[in-house]
Design an enzyme around this catalytic site. Structure first.
Site, PDB file in Angstrom:
ATOM      1  N   ASN A 436     -68.883  20.726 -56.817  1.00 54.52           N
ATOM      2  CA  ASN A 436     -69.685  19.530 -57.085  1.00 54.52           C
ATOM      3  C   ASN A 436     -69.361  18.930 -58.446  1.00 54.52           C
ATOM      4  O   ASN A 436     -69.279  17.706 -58.599  1.00 54.52           O
ATOM      5  CB  ASN A 436     -71.183  19.870 -57.014  1.00 54.52           C
ATOM      6  CG  ASN A 436     -71.729  19.797 -55.601  1.00 54.52           C
ATOM      7  OD1 ASN A 436     -71.229  19.053 -54.768  1.00 54.52           O
ATOM      8  ND2 ASN A 436     -72.757  20.583 -55.324  1.00 54.52           N
ATOM      9  N   ASP A 445     -70.352  17.120 -50.396  1.00 52.54           N
ATOM     10  CA  ASP A 445     -70.854  16.858 -49.033  1.00 52.54           C
ATOM     11  C   ASP A 445     -69.724  16.955 -48.017  1.00 52.54           C
ATOM     12  O   ASP A 445     -69.924  17.477 -46.904  1.00 52.54           O
ATOM     13  CB  ASP A 445     -71.485  15.471 -48.980  1.00 52.54           C
ATOM     14  CG  ASP A 445     -72.809  15.405 -49.739  1.00 52.54           C
ATOM     15  OD1 ASP A 445     -73.344  16.478 -50.077  1.00 52.54           O
ATOM     16  OD2 ASP A 445     -73.294  14.285 -49.986  1.00 52.54           O
ATOM     17  N   GLU A 471     -75.506  25.664 -50.066  1.00 55.82           N
ATOM     18  CA  GLU A 471     -74.187  26.007 -49.534  1.00 55.82           C
ATOM     19  C   GLU A 471     -74.238  27.241 -48.636  1.00 55.82           C
ATOM     20  O   GLU A 471     -73.201  27.859 -48.366  1.00 55.82           O
ATOM     21  CB  GLU A 471     -73.205  26.244 -50.684  1.00 55.82           C
ATOM     22  CG  GLU A 471     -73.509  27.448 -51.555  1.00 55.82           C
ATOM     23  CD  GLU A 471     -74.475  27.143 -52.696  1.00 55.82           C
ATOM     24  OE1 GLU A 471     -74.471  27.891 -53.679  1.00 55.82           O
ATOM     25  OE2 GLU A 471     -75.232  26.143 -52.600  1.00 55.82           O
TER      26      GLU A 471
END
Length: 558
Positions: A436, A445, A471
């Site tokens: 991220n 995503d 996750e």
């Protein structure tokens, strides 16, 4: 061997011979018994008993004669009567008695009491006379003043057989309409018992009210014996029940045609209208005859206005793409056509007024039932869609934690009941925070979606891969033990790394740590199974990540 075969063949031949003899015996038995006398209970039944009761034909009372209009005369044909039987039927008399007489034959019948009529006529008052050949004496018919000017009687002269057939056909149509209404009411009542939906109960009450209205209108309230206290008060019943029927039909049409959306703020007006019509129904027993007759005509004209307004509302609703209003439009058209035909004094409507009204009302009830069931189906669909949204992860389309745990509990109970294996894999994407940070949340995503799609290739059902949050994913493997599950999870672990390369993010490497656990005999719920899989997953991370660890290979952490 030859001897044994011959014995077997002989036994088979004997069996066929016995079967042939028995078949012949039973075939000839009716012939053998033909000469015996017929016996009650064995060969035939006799129902009923002899009676001293006379035929129901009766003469009119002085009170009934005083209320009748001057009789009309059905003249004999040119040259006089032929001497053949003549059938006379009078239909569409909604209140009071009808008198038919010729010579010394006279009958006075009331539509609300079938016991007063010739049993050969069930939908009207009828009489069969046999004028002498060559005579010219007319057949006279009289009836009381109609409740409504346009609701005039129909007098039918014909041979007895065709006239009785038409009378029977009328009765079949009338009873069929009432039977359909009762069936729809019963179906709606069962729907209410199942769903507890208020609309089903309201529809049941509407059907019941319209059944009573049809019974009074058609005279079925007095067939075969009076089951409603209409005797002598048919005009009051007609006005009272008509007012209530028009109230509920207007309300239903307003809803079906989309009145709540087209005419916003009209709900209080509709409720007020229903209250007014209910008051009219309650006041009908206290109205004098002139006011009662005026009110009957006013109610019909008012209902015609309701039908025309409903058509206008439905058209506006359809222009606004509210296609549910089409149900109301289809329901109201027969009622409106009948009302307009009444205003034009259509001969066919005058002759078959009762049947036309009942068929139109039955069509209205059927369309209302169709609309109600379709609305229920749409509500169920919306409920299912909302439930699916509540149980689905919006990003990956996988079941969320709540739905996943429910599915796992279902598999656990099946495995415990059937003695089957059950394995799960608890997966966590390695270093997802760094992904991220390096590639942004859009990149993260994309990784989650790629992992989800990869995991789906290794299971039998989409509901067997769950996004537990963040996750973390849960893989359900029902019917598979840990020894067979481990290589499958290894393949998925390797495959998701390969699939992530297709995202074309420079330097992106996606790996995952997976904890494997198998159902044990001491597991009574999913908690212990999930805990072992979670511990194995953390052991995989502590051991260097990107691997599958079997919970049996580690010491369980309490």
């Amino acid at each position: 061997m030859a001897v044994g075969g011959g014995a077997g063949t002989g036994r088979v031949g004997c069996r066929w011979a016995v079967l042939l003899l028995l078949s012949t015996f039973f075939a000839l038995w009716p012939l053998l018994g033909a000469a015996q006398p017929l016996q009650v209970g064995r060969d035939f039944l006799i129902a009923g008993a002899a009676t001293a009761e006379q035929a129901p034909l009766r003469a009119c009372s002085a009170e009934a004669l005083a209320r009748m209009r001057p009789a009309i005369e059905i003249a004999a044909p040119e040259g006089g009567w032929s001497g053949a039987p003549q059938g006379v039927g009078v239909f569409n008399v909604f209140a009071g008695e009808v008198m038919i007489f010729h010579g010394d034959r006279q009958v006075c019948g009331d539509m609300q009491d079938a016991r007063t009529r010739d049993s050969r006529f069930r939908a009207g008052v009828g009489l069969v006379v046999v004028p002498k050949q060559g005579t010219v004496e007319p057949i006279r018919v009289a009836w009381e003043s109609p409740l409504k000017p346009r609701w005039i009687p129909t007098v039918h002269l014909a041979a007895p057989s065709p006239l009785q057939q038409q009378d029977t056909l009328r009765l079949v149509v009338r009873t069929a309409c009432v039977a359909i209404a009762l069936a729809l009411a019963l179906s709606a009542l069962m729907g209410f018992a199942t769903t507890r939906g208020r609309d089903f109960l309201i529809y049941t009450l509407v059907c019941g009210l319209l059944v009573v209205w049809q019974a009074v209108l058609s005279g079925l309230s007095g067939y075969p014996e009076p089951w409603l206290p209409v005797d002598g008060h048919a005009p009051v019943w007609m006005v009272s029940v008509s007012a209530l029927s028009y109230a509920v039909m207007g309300w239903v049409l307003w809803r079906m045609c989309g009145g709540r959306r087209v005419l916003r703020g009209s709900r209080p007006w509709m409720r007020g209208l229903m209250v007014v019509l209910a008051l009219v129904a309650l006041a009908a027993p206290f109205m004098p005859w002139p006011l009662l007759a005026w009110m009957a005509v006013a109610l019909d004209d008012f209902f015609t206005l309701i039908c025309m307004t409903s058509v206008g509302i439905a058209i506006v609703a359809l222009r606004r793409r509210n296609f549910q209003a089409l149900d109301g439009l289809v329901a109201v058209i027969p009622l409106l056509v009948m009302a307009l035909a009444d205003l034009m004094d259509n001969r066919l409507l005058v002759e078959f007024r009762v049947e036309a009204i009942q068929v139109s009302v039955t069509w209205f009830l059927m369309m209302a039932a169709y609309s109600l069931n379709r609305s229920l189906s749409q509500l169920r669909q919306q409920r299912d869609e909302m439930r699916e949204l509540a149980d689905t992860d919006t990003l990956t389309g996988l079941p969320n934690r709540r739905a996943g745990l429910r599915q796992l509990d279902h598999y656990l109970r099946e495995a415990k009941a059937g003695g089957l294996p059950l394995s799960i894999g608890f997966l966590d994407i390695d270093l997802f925070k760094q992904i991220n940070d390096n590639y942004g949340h859009d990149g993260g995503d994309q990784v989650l979606i790629s992992v989800a799609n990869t995991l789906l290739t290794g299971v039998r059902s989409r509901s067997d891969v769950i996004r537990m949050g963040g996750e973390e994913f849960l893989i359900l493997l029902p019917g598979i033990g840990a020894d067979a599950a481990r290589p499958r999870l290894e393949q998925l672990r390797e495959k998701l790394t390969v699939q992530a390369r297709g995202l074309k993010h420079e330097g992106l490497v996606v790996t995952a740590s997976i904890g494997l656990a198998e159902l044990q005999y001491r597991d009574n719920d999913v908690a212990g199974l999930l805990r072992r899989a979670d511990n194995a997953m953390y052991q995989a991370k502590r051991s260097g990540r990107d691997q599958v660890v079997d919970a049996r290979d580690i010491r369980e952490v309490p």
